[in-house]
Design an enzyme around this catalytic site. Sequence first.
Site, PDB file in Angstrom:
ATOM      1  N   SER A 135       0.863  -1.174   0.000  1.00 25.68           N
ATOM      2  CA  SER A 135       0.000   0.000   0.000  1.00 25.68           C
ATOM      3  C   SER A 135       0.899   1.224   0.000  1.00 25.68           C
ATOM      4  O   SER A 135       1.730   1.388   0.884  1.00 25.68           O
ATOM      5  CB  SER A 135      -0.885  -0.038   1.245  1.00 25.68           C
ATOM      6  N   LYS A 161      -0.960  -0.975  -4.470  1.00 27.00           N
ATOM      7  CA  LYS A 161      -2.172  -0.193  -4.172  1.00 27.00           C
ATOM      8  C   LYS A 161      -1.768   1.241  -3.928  1.00 27.00           C
ATOM      9  O   LYS A 161      -0.914   1.522  -3.093  1.00 27.00           O
ATOM     10  CB  LYS A 161      -2.860  -0.782  -2.937  1.00 27.00           C
ATOM     11  N   LYS A 163      -2.785   4.956  -2.712  1.00 26.93           N
ATOM     12  CA  LYS A 163      -3.755   5.795  -2.013  1.00 26.93           C
ATOM     13  C   LYS A 163      -4.042   6.995  -2.910  1.00 26.93           C
ATOM     14  O   LYS A 163      -3.114   7.583  -3.492  1.00 26.93           O
ATOM     15  CB  LYS A 163      -3.183   6.267  -0.682  1.00 26.93           C
ATOM     16  N   ASP A 188      -6.981   3.126  -3.561  1.00 28.53           N
ATOM     17  CA  ASP A 188      -7.767   3.200  -2.325  1.00 28.53           C
ATOM     18  C   ASP A 188      -7.994   4.663  -1.992  1.00 28.53           C
ATOM     19  O   ASP A 188      -7.044   5.423  -1.797  1.00 28.53           O
ATOM     20  CB  ASP A 188      -7.003   2.510  -1.187  1.00 28.53           C
ATOM     21  N   GLU A 213     -11.009   1.077  -4.164  1.00 27.86           N
ATOM     22  CA  GLU A 213     -11.411   0.766  -2.791  1.00 27.86           C
ATOM     23  C   GLU A 213     -12.007   1.992  -2.097  1.00 27.86           C
ATOM     24  O   GLU A 213     -11.426   3.077  -2.134  1.00 27.86           O
ATOM     25  CB  GLU A 213     -10.166   0.271  -2.030  1.00 27.86           C
ATOM     26  N   ASP A 238     -14.147  -1.211   2.167  1.00 32.17           N
ATOM     27  CA  ASP A 238     -13.319  -1.436   3.347  1.00 32.17           C
ATOM     28  C   ASP A 238     -14.081  -0.869   4.553  1.00 32.17           C
ATOM     29  O   ASP A 238     -14.805  -1.612   5.245  1.00 32.17           O
ATOM     30  CB  ASP A 238     -11.957  -0.743   3.121  1.00 32.17           C
ATOM     31  N   LYS A 262     -10.847  -6.621   7.434  1.00 32.06           N
ATOM     32  CA  LYS A 262      -9.918  -6.361   8.534  1.00 32.06           C
ATOM     33  C   LYS A 262     -10.616  -6.825   9.800  1.00 32.06           C
ATOM     34  O   LYS A 262     -11.676  -6.292  10.153  1.00 32.06           O
ATOM     35  CB  LYS A 262      -9.611  -4.868   8.647  1.00 32.06           C
ATOM     36  N   GLY A 290      -4.734  -4.371   6.218  1.00 33.65           N
ATOM     37  CA  GLY A 290      -3.779  -4.279   7.318  1.00 33.65           C
ATOM     38  C   GLY A 290      -3.879  -2.935   8.003  1.00 33.65           C
ATOM     39  O   GLY A 290      -4.385  -1.965   7.432  1.00 33.65           O
TER      40      GLY A 290
HETATM   41 MG    MG Z   1      -8.636   0.841   2.696  1.00 31.14          MG
END
Ligand code: MG
Length: 373
Positions: A135, A161, A163, A188, A213, A238, A262, A290
């Site tokens: 991430s 991934k 952000k 995400d 996401e 998420d 999660k 995570g």
């Molecule tokens: Mg997320």
Amino acid sequence: MKLQRVELRRLDMPLRTPFRTSLGLELRRDILLLRAETTQGHGWGECVALPEPGYCEEYLDGAAEVIRRFLLPAVAAVEELTPARAAAAMAGIPGHPMAKATVEMAVMDAWLRARGVSYADYLGGVRSEVECGVSVGIADSIELLLGEVAGYIEQGYRRVKLKIEPGWDVDPVRAVREAFPDVVLQADANAAYGLADARRLAELDAFGLTMLEQPLSAGDLRDHAALARMLRTPICLDESITSARVAADAIAMGACAIVNIKAGRVGGYLEARRIHDVCAAHSVPVWCGGMLETGLGQAANLALASLPGFTLPADIAPSERYFAADVTPAIVMGTDGRIAVPGGSGNGGGLGLEPDPNVLDGYTTETVVLPVR
Ligand code: MG
């Protein structure tokens, strides 16, 4: 099995890679560990709450307070303690999933250690290794981002991934896609957009993302369903998915095609497994998110991610990504981007690893011992 004594430990662990939260750049991870002693042995739990509310309502001091004052007395009253009975004892207290997950994780670890059964075997894991992704936070420039991503691909991560947020979305995603045409890529948004941004988000369709996401706010299932009809990129939820019930609703509404699980966000590993089961029943792939856990939390996440429905790479990083020294033996990723699931015969059951007392003491800022009755 009965709970006898609980130790709540606060750790202050410097981060090797700064971590951006809604409140700024974190250079340290403030961690709460819970060591439960029972009549059949001990177990470890880790709280994934961040120091301040932001990702969700919960925050670390609040979680510690709820654990100490309300959750532990409820669980301590159970005579024949099992993971499911611990969860049931806490169910009467609304909310606080991260606090509940901490207690459940420790009870589950103790209960499984006493039985010599690994977390993965207990949860129903079917694989011995988990594919890991990385991430990548918002960078200071696209040039720096490309350098960072190149390093992660070199290390073997199986997907990247990014952000994103308004002002940092289409351009960085395009740049990474052009520089790395074959990388498995996803984005995400951590709920940073509104439905009015649909046209902007649809521009991401050009880059072959595995998923987008959590583009919208956690409570906006209906808007996610509307957005899903406007995008080709599959939507993954998420923050929205707080229980198996919500997962079932989101799937029925067409609000998501993929779910990030999660355990901390949903109250523990038992509810996480139920979400996996609901998604599997609808052929919705899931993956394990995570929260910058230590090796203890990572071990539990690896066990969860070994379930059959976890068909997409996990946000489980090797210890070295965030910590100079983990509290447990380091979680190590192979050059093929895979991490072994702790477990198997002879590991003593439960999480399959134990913190190093010296390393643990070095990071500990406060220890509270609670006799429970
Ligand atoms: Mg997320």
